[in-house]
Design a protein around this motif. Structure first.
Motif, short mmCIF file in Angstrom:
data_model
loop_
_atom_site.label_atom_id
_atom_site.label_comp_id
_atom_site.label_asym_id
_atom_site.label_seq_id
_atom_site.Cartn_x
_atom_site.Cartn_y
_atom_site.Cartn_z
N LYS A 178 -3.06 4.01 -1.31
CA LYS A 178 -3.73 3.32 -2.41
C LYS A 178 -3.33 1.85 -2.43
O LYS A 178 -2.18 1.51 -2.18
CB LYS A 178 -3.36 3.95 -3.75
N ILE A 179 -4.28 1.00 -2.74
CA ILE A 179 -4.02 -0.43 -2.84
C ILE A 179 -3.70 -0.76 -4.30
O ILE A 179 -4.42 -0.35 -5.21
CB ILE A 179 -5.24 -1.25 -2.37
N ARG A 180 -2.61 -1.48 -4.50
CA ARG A 180 -2.17 -1.82 -5.85
C ARG A 180 -3.00 -2.97 -6.39
O ARG A 180 -3.28 -3.95 -5.70
CB ARG A 180 -0.68 -2.23 -5.81
N ARG A 181 -3.36 -2.89 -7.66
CA ARG A 181 -4.13 -3.95 -8.33
C ARG A 181 -3.17 -5.06 -8.74
O ARG A 181 -2.06 -4.79 -9.21
CB ARG A 181 -4.80 -3.36 -9.56
N MET A 194 0.85 -1.17 0.00
CA MET A 194 0.00 0.00 0.00
C MET A 194 0.90 1.23 0.00
O MET A 194 1.63 1.46 0.94
CB MET A 194 -0.90 -0.05 1.24
N ARG A 195 0.84 1.98 -1.07
CA ARG A 195 1.66 3.18 -1.19
C ARG A 195 0.77 4.41 -1.25
O ARG A 195 -0.11 4.49 -2.10
CB ARG A 195 2.52 3.12 -2.44
N THR A 255 -1.55 -7.90 -11.03
CA THR A 255 -1.38 -8.06 -12.47
C THR A 255 -1.97 -9.40 -12.89
O THR A 255 -2.14 -10.30 -12.05
CB THR A 255 0.11 -8.01 -12.86
#
Length: 55
Positions: free
Chosen positions: A5-8, A1-2, A10
């Protein structure tokens, strides 16, 4: 989490979670790949369910 925001994930990461071999190449759009992987079942889950069925 940066940055909150939560990364989707791939498509490759989703494929690995579903135990698809790394050599497999998807011949469709990323959207369709996500749909197929989300609706799929792993072999281990199916084996576990079938282990409870009487022969």
């Amino acid at each position: 989490m940066r940055g909150g925001k939560i990364r989707r994930l791939t498509p490759l990461e989703c494929s690995r979670l579903q135990t698809i071999p790394s050599w497999y190449v998807w011949q469709c759009s990323e959207t369709q790949t996500y749909k197929m992987l989300g609706n799929g079942w792993t072999v281990e889950v199916i084996k576990h369910i079938f282990s409870y069925l009487k022969q």
